[in-house]
Design a protein around this motif. Structure first.
Motif, short mmCIF file in Angstrom:
data_model
loop_
_atom_site.label_atom_id
_atom_site.label_comp_id
_atom_site.label_asym_id
_atom_site.label_seq_id
_atom_site.Cartn_x
_atom_site.Cartn_y
_atom_site.Cartn_z
N TYR A 144 28.43 35.41 58.48
CA TYR A 144 29.89 35.44 58.58
C TYR A 144 30.40 34.95 59.94
O TYR A 144 31.59 34.73 60.11
CB TYR A 144 30.41 36.87 58.37
CG TYR A 144 30.10 37.42 56.99
CD1 TYR A 144 30.76 36.95 55.86
CD2 TYR A 144 29.13 38.41 56.82
CE1 TYR A 144 30.48 37.45 54.60
CE2 TYR A 144 28.85 38.93 55.56
CZ TYR A 144 29.51 38.44 54.46
OH TYR A 144 29.23 38.93 53.21
N PHE A 145 29.49 34.78 60.90
CA PHE A 145 29.90 34.36 62.25
C PHE A 145 29.81 32.83 62.31
O PHE A 145 28.73 32.26 62.32
CB PHE A 145 29.01 35.00 63.31
CG PHE A 145 29.61 34.96 64.69
CD1 PHE A 145 30.33 36.04 65.17
CD2 PHE A 145 29.46 33.86 65.51
CE1 PHE A 145 30.89 36.02 66.44
CE2 PHE A 145 30.01 33.83 66.77
CZ PHE A 145 30.73 34.91 67.24
N GLN A 146 30.96 32.18 62.34
CA GLN A 146 31.03 30.73 62.26
C GLN A 146 31.33 30.13 63.64
O GLN A 146 32.34 30.46 64.24
CB GLN A 146 32.12 30.31 61.26
CG GLN A 146 31.96 30.87 59.87
CD GLN A 146 30.94 30.11 59.05
OE1 GLN A 146 30.57 28.99 59.38
NE2 GLN A 146 30.50 30.72 57.95
N LYS A 147 30.47 29.24 64.09
CA LYS A 147 30.68 28.58 65.37
C LYS A 147 31.09 27.13 65.14
O LYS A 147 30.41 26.38 64.45
CB LYS A 147 29.42 28.65 66.23
CG LYS A 147 29.12 30.04 66.75
CD LYS A 147 28.07 30.03 67.85
CE LYS A 147 26.78 29.44 67.36
NZ LYS A 147 25.73 29.48 68.40
N ILE A 148 32.21 26.76 65.73
CA ILE A 148 32.69 25.38 65.65
C ILE A 148 32.09 24.54 66.77
O ILE A 148 31.79 23.37 66.60
CB ILE A 148 34.23 25.34 65.69
CG1 ILE A 148 34.81 26.08 64.48
CG2 ILE A 148 34.75 23.91 65.73
CD1 ILE A 148 36.31 26.18 64.48
N ASN A 149 31.90 25.16 67.93
CA ASN A 149 31.34 24.44 69.06
C ASN A 149 30.63 25.43 69.98
O ASN A 149 31.12 26.54 70.20
CB ASN A 149 32.43 23.70 69.85
CG ASN A 149 31.86 22.90 71.01
OD1 ASN A 149 30.80 22.30 70.89
ND2 ASN A 149 32.57 22.89 72.12
N CYS A 150 29.46 25.05 70.51
CA CYS A 150 28.77 25.88 71.50
C CYS A 150 27.74 25.04 72.20
O CYS A 150 27.47 23.90 71.83
CB CYS A 150 28.16 27.12 70.86
SG CYS A 150 26.53 26.86 70.14
N PHE A 151 27.12 25.60 73.22
CA PHE A 151 26.15 24.89 74.05
C PHE A 151 24.71 25.17 73.64
O PHE A 151 23.78 24.67 74.28
CB PHE A 151 26.33 25.30 75.52
CG PHE A 151 26.35 26.80 75.72
CD1 PHE A 151 25.18 27.52 75.88
CD2 PHE A 151 27.55 27.48 75.74
CE1 PHE A 151 25.20 28.89 76.05
CE2 PHE A 151 27.59 28.85 75.92
CZ PHE A 151 26.41 29.56 76.08
N CYS A 152 24.50 25.95 72.61
CA CYS A 152 23.16 26.33 72.21
C CYS A 152 22.37 25.12 71.70
O CYS A 152 22.92 24.20 71.10
CB CYS A 152 23.20 27.40 71.13
SG CYS A 152 24.27 27.01 69.76
N PHE A 153 21.07 25.15 71.95
CA PHE A 153 20.13 24.11 71.52
C PHE A 153 20.43 22.74 72.11
O PHE A 153 19.90 21.74 71.65
CB PHE A 153 20.07 24.03 69.99
CG PHE A 153 19.64 25.31 69.35
CD1 PHE A 153 18.49 25.96 69.74
CD2 PHE A 153 20.41 25.90 68.36
CE1 PHE A 153 18.09 27.15 69.16
CE2 PHE A 153 20.02 27.09 67.77
CZ PHE A 153 18.85 27.71 68.17
N THR A 154 21.29 22.68 73.14
CA THR A 154 21.55 21.44 73.85
C THR A 154 20.97 21.57 75.25
O THR A 154 21.32 22.49 75.99
CB THR A 154 23.06 21.14 73.94
OG1 THR A 154 23.59 21.05 72.61
CG2 THR A 154 23.31 19.84 74.67
N GLU A 155 20.10 20.67 75.62
CA GLU A 155 19.48 20.75 76.94
C GLU A 155 20.52 20.58 78.03
O GLU A 155 21.33 19.65 78.01
CB GLU A 155 18.41 19.66 77.05
CG GLU A 155 17.60 19.72 78.34
CD GLU A 155 16.56 18.64 78.38
OE1 GLU A 155 16.57 17.83 79.33
OE2 GLU A 155 15.72 18.59 77.44
N GLN A 156 20.51 21.49 78.99
CA GLN A 156 21.46 21.47 80.11
C GLN A 156 20.69 21.20 81.40
O GLN A 156 19.76 21.93 81.74
CB GLN A 156 22.18 22.82 80.22
CG GLN A 156 22.86 23.29 78.94
CD GLN A 156 24.09 22.48 78.59
OE1 GLN A 156 24.70 21.86 79.47
NE2 GLN A 156 24.48 22.52 77.33
N THR A 157 21.08 20.12 82.08
CA THR A 157 20.47 19.77 83.36
C THR A 157 21.49 19.99 84.47
O THR A 157 22.60 19.45 84.41
CB THR A 157 19.99 18.31 83.37
OG1 THR A 157 19.00 18.15 82.35
CG2 THR A 157 19.37 17.95 84.72
#
Length: 217
Positions: A144-157
């Protein structure tokens, strides 16, 4: 008294050749080894296939607190029922970052699209990279928790000493109100953990308009 006729026997005759016990044992070993090799190959192949299948299963069902991915606001819009959403942050060993939500908890209407921010600071004197994983609790509300945008699983340098704001845009699906097992649900916790990336992909540091706040969607 007459004697019975004597039947002569050829004592020099030898029985037909049969496989020796050693040969039979060697044959069994070859068969057993072949079967074991086939089983190992099957298990290795299944383990590689299990990873993408498990990820797909979690995303499709919300199993183990895996949230869903949405592309827009819910068609029905927000409803009157409210729910509290807590934000948790963690750093795995080996990553010299400071990571925390700007708000520990907010109250939102179910179905309301909301934007919150986490801040990340690289406390090292060198460029470092990390990648975040997430889940929600209770685990049964992942679907039920819907994410439209987030930083997860994106490599951050991040450059030495760099501080960055990372948005999360989400809503709680109004269909949760039809799930009577969640009638008493008052709080959902969204938790992120950043892990170090040992061999980061070489790319320019993120900058520009994408790093600026654009407000709630």
């Amino acid at each position: 008294m007459d004697h019975e006729p004597t039947i002569s026997r050829d004592v020099s005759a030898k029985p037909a050749n049969r496989p020796s016990a050693k040969g039979r044992g060697l044959g069994r070993d070859v068969v057993v080894a072949s079967i074991c090799g086939g089983v190992v190959a099957l298990m290795v192949g299944a383990s590689y296939a299990a990873v993408p299948f498990y990820n797909w299963f979690c995303r499709a069902t919300g199993f183990n607190g895996t949230t869903q991915v949405a592309t827009s606001a819910p068609a029905t819009g927000p409803i009157a029922r409210k729910i509290s959403v807590r934000f948790d942050s963690n750093i795995a060993p080996g990553l010299p970052w400071k990571f925390e939500p700007e708000q520990n908890e907010i109250e939102v209407n179910i179905g309301q699209v909301t934007t919150v921010y986490y801040t990340v600071t690289n406390q090292a004197a060198r460029t470092t990279s990390g990648q975040a994983a997430y889940n929600v609790a209770p685990l049964t509300v992942g679907s039920y928790f819907q994410k439209i945008n987030c930083f997860c699983f994106t490599e951050q340098t991040m450059a030495p000493g760099e501080k960055r704001e990372m948005p999360v845009v989400f809503y709680v699906d109004p269909s949760i109100a039809d799930d009577h097992e969640n009638d008493g649900l008052n709080t959902i916790t969204l938790s992120y953990t950043f892990y170090p990336v040992k061999d980061p992909v070489v790319k320019p540091l993120a900058s520009g308009e994408d790093d600026k706040r654009k407000g709630n969607l």
